[in-house]
Write an enzyme that holds these catalytic residues in place. Sequence first.
Site, PDB file in Angstrom:
ATOM      1  N   ASP A 267      28.790  -0.351  -4.392  1.00  0.00           N
ATOM      2  CA  ASP A 267      27.384  -0.671  -4.075  1.00  0.00           C
ATOM      3  C   ASP A 267      26.517  -0.613  -5.323  1.00  0.00           C
ATOM      4  O   ASP A 267      25.360  -1.022  -5.286  1.00  0.00           O
ATOM      5  CB  ASP A 267      26.830   0.280  -3.005  1.00  0.00           C
ATOM      6  CG  ASP A 267      27.046   1.743  -3.361  1.00  0.00           C
ATOM      7  OD1 ASP A 267      28.192   2.132  -3.596  1.00  0.00           O
ATOM      8  OD2 ASP A 267      26.050   2.494  -3.424  1.00  0.00           O
ATOM      9  N   ASN A 268      27.065  -0.105  -6.430  1.00  0.00           N
ATOM     10  CA  ASN A 268      26.307  -0.036  -7.680  1.00  0.00           C
ATOM     11  C   ASN A 268      26.827  -1.043  -8.705  1.00  0.00           C
ATOM     12  O   ASN A 268      26.587  -0.884  -9.902  1.00  0.00           O
ATOM     13  CB  ASN A 268      26.365   1.386  -8.253  1.00  0.00           C
ATOM     14  CG  ASN A 268      25.612   2.385  -7.391  1.00  0.00           C
ATOM     15  OD1 ASN A 268      24.744   2.010  -6.615  1.00  0.00           O
ATOM     16  ND2 ASN A 268      25.948   3.646  -7.522  1.00  0.00           N
TER      17      ASN A 268
HETATM   18  P1  AMP Z   1      23.267   5.623  -5.384  1.00  0.00           P
HETATM   19  O1  AMP Z   1      24.732   5.772  -5.494  1.00  0.00           O
HETATM   20  O2  AMP Z   1      22.494   6.750  -6.018  1.00  0.00           O
HETATM   21  O3  AMP Z   1      22.798   4.317  -5.916  1.00  0.00           O
HETATM   22  O4  AMP Z   1      22.850   5.704  -3.834  1.00  0.00           O
HETATM   23  C1  AMP Z   1      23.760   5.661  -2.772  1.00  0.00           C
HETATM   24  C2  AMP Z   1      23.053   5.385  -1.456  1.00  0.00           C
HETATM   25  O5  AMP Z   1      22.187   6.461  -1.100  1.00  0.00           O
HETATM   26  C3  AMP Z   1      22.201   4.135  -1.458  1.00  0.00           C
HETATM   27  O6  AMP Z   1      22.305   3.527  -0.202  1.00  0.00           O
HETATM   28  C4  AMP Z   1      20.817   4.684  -1.681  1.00  0.00           C
HETATM   29  O7  AMP Z   1      19.826   3.826  -1.195  1.00  0.00           O
HETATM   30  C5  AMP Z   1      20.862   5.985  -0.893  1.00  0.00           C
HETATM   31  N1  AMP Z   1      19.906   6.982  -1.380  1.00  0.00           N
HETATM   32  C6  AMP Z   1      19.970   7.702  -2.519  1.00  0.00           C
HETATM   33  N2  AMP Z   1      18.894   8.507  -2.655  1.00  0.00           N
HETATM   34  C7  AMP Z   1      18.113   8.290  -1.574  1.00  0.00           C
HETATM   35  C8  AMP Z   1      16.840   8.810  -1.114  1.00  0.00           C
HETATM   36  N3  AMP Z   1      16.160   9.710  -1.801  1.00  0.00           N
HETATM   37  N4  AMP Z   1      16.373   8.330   0.047  1.00  0.00           N
HETATM   38  C9  AMP Z   1      17.036   7.415   0.759  1.00  0.00           C
HETATM   39  N5  AMP Z   1      18.223   6.901   0.390  1.00  0.00           N
HETATM   40  C10 AMP Z   1      18.759   7.320  -0.757  1.00  0.00           C
HETATM   41 MG    MG Z   2      22.951   2.599  -5.573  1.00  0.00          MG
END
Ligand code: AMP
Ligand code: MG
Length: 507
Positions: A267-268
Amino acid sequence: MGTFESLEWVKRFLDETPGDLEVGGVSRQVPNACWSRVNPTIPPDPKLMLWSEEMASILSLNRPDGIILGGGKVIEGMDPYAQRYGGHQFGNWANQLGDGRAITLGEVKLENEVLELQLKGSGITPYSRFADGKAVLRSSIREFLCSEAMHHLGVPTTRALSLVTTGEKVLRDMMYDGNPALEIGAVVCRVAPSFIRFGSFQIHTANQDYTTLKILVEHTVRTHFPEHSVSTDEEIVKWLTHIAEQTATMISHWMRVGFVHGVMNTDNMSIHGLTIDYGPYGWLEDYNPGWTPNTTDAATRRYRYGQQPKIGAWNLARLFESMVPLMDEPSLLHEALSNYSEVFAERQNQMWVGKLGLGEFIESDESLIVELNALLQEVETDMTIFFRQLCSIEEPEINFLTDAFYDPNNIPTELWNQWLSKWWKRVDGTPNRKEMLNSNPKYVLRNWMAQLAIDAAESGDFSICEELYHLLKKPYEEQKEFEEKWFKKRPEWARHRVGCSMLSCSS
Ligand code: AMP
Ligand code: MG
């Protein structure tokens, strides 16, 4: 130069892909959709603290106040939404993830391109799960500074336009150790052709929704890869090969500058081969291919520096698999994957040609590079200083490079001098210094540099942020006035400091 009102807003993604019928709403599954309309949360006291002049001039924007960029006002033409996607997190399929803390304001049509403007940290969406959709100042500064720095390093990346503090406090357990604290809330506006990820496609295949998959593939190709089409298996493979090449290019740049993304979940991974989602990333100081800054990944170090190229292949394989339902002959996908390995190897060779000023790659360079990699790991050696000082070495003598070693009393002098002589002979005593200076940056956003900027900003002083933002616009230039302050090894205080050597996903 103008205002948000004078921009030409378009809605390609919303018009061409299926979305959620509900606007906003609570965290939930949103089957068969690529997006959900949402309203950004209005911040109590938005203040524009950081502004990227380069990005602003691309968009023809004058410096505004913090209201729109903090999510406080939606103007005509914008149509905010959160994207739905899935992803493999640390090797496991996580199903629906989506923009939990990112909200796209809209797409802006410019003379030669269309750019998506997205707020990160402006409140909950249907994809926020149990979290708050907010972002804190420290992670927002890290994203703002690093994405702009990466751009100027020549690394494909999403960009940042602005950083706004919201005037709200956000509760975070920074190290996930039961010690939550209130932190300053912030919103970054980031910019890219799109924020479509590998996981944007995967989710539909996983949910067996091949109709939406096909629509999204066709939209993506029509909009972002107009030189491609996807009506036959061969065309699909050609398009995916292109994505694989861009991904290989991106990762080889990461390796060149010593960047560790930290969370290479699918997803990143941007479909454009852009560095995306700056979280617990870090920069190699001591050259250790086993290093990852991400404490969440401490047990297996899946996303360590030296493993990034392999993870790129793994992630591409997951993307390719998600295309199988669109193909008659999925075995053709192997071709695109093996192409990644070939292209990556070629990019790596080119990278070493640049870093070592070799002019061109010859077979014997392979052993030279293998030996160099081993030597750099013998004792703690600073990657950036080593390669930068190698650019101007006068003789093949390690004495010219002692600044790169963390313990000057423990340098494997003899081994180094042997290697340097071998390299010197290979380049006939005349390495291509210009090429080396353009391949080996003098300034990168070392972890402790970002931390100093964050510490000051948290007490209201954004001057270090500004200084680093300007410094990192010219990472390959000497900038002598900054040398003493910023061209140096990690200071001792940063060795074990949270935020410098250790970061979590908490942001
Ligand atoms: P990441 O790997 O940090 O890019 O995020 C993984 C998932 O967690 C993604 O779907 C983000 O949108 C979600 N996510 C991370 N931090 C938050 C937050 N503070 N509030 C809502 N969703 C989050
Ligand atoms: Mg992400």
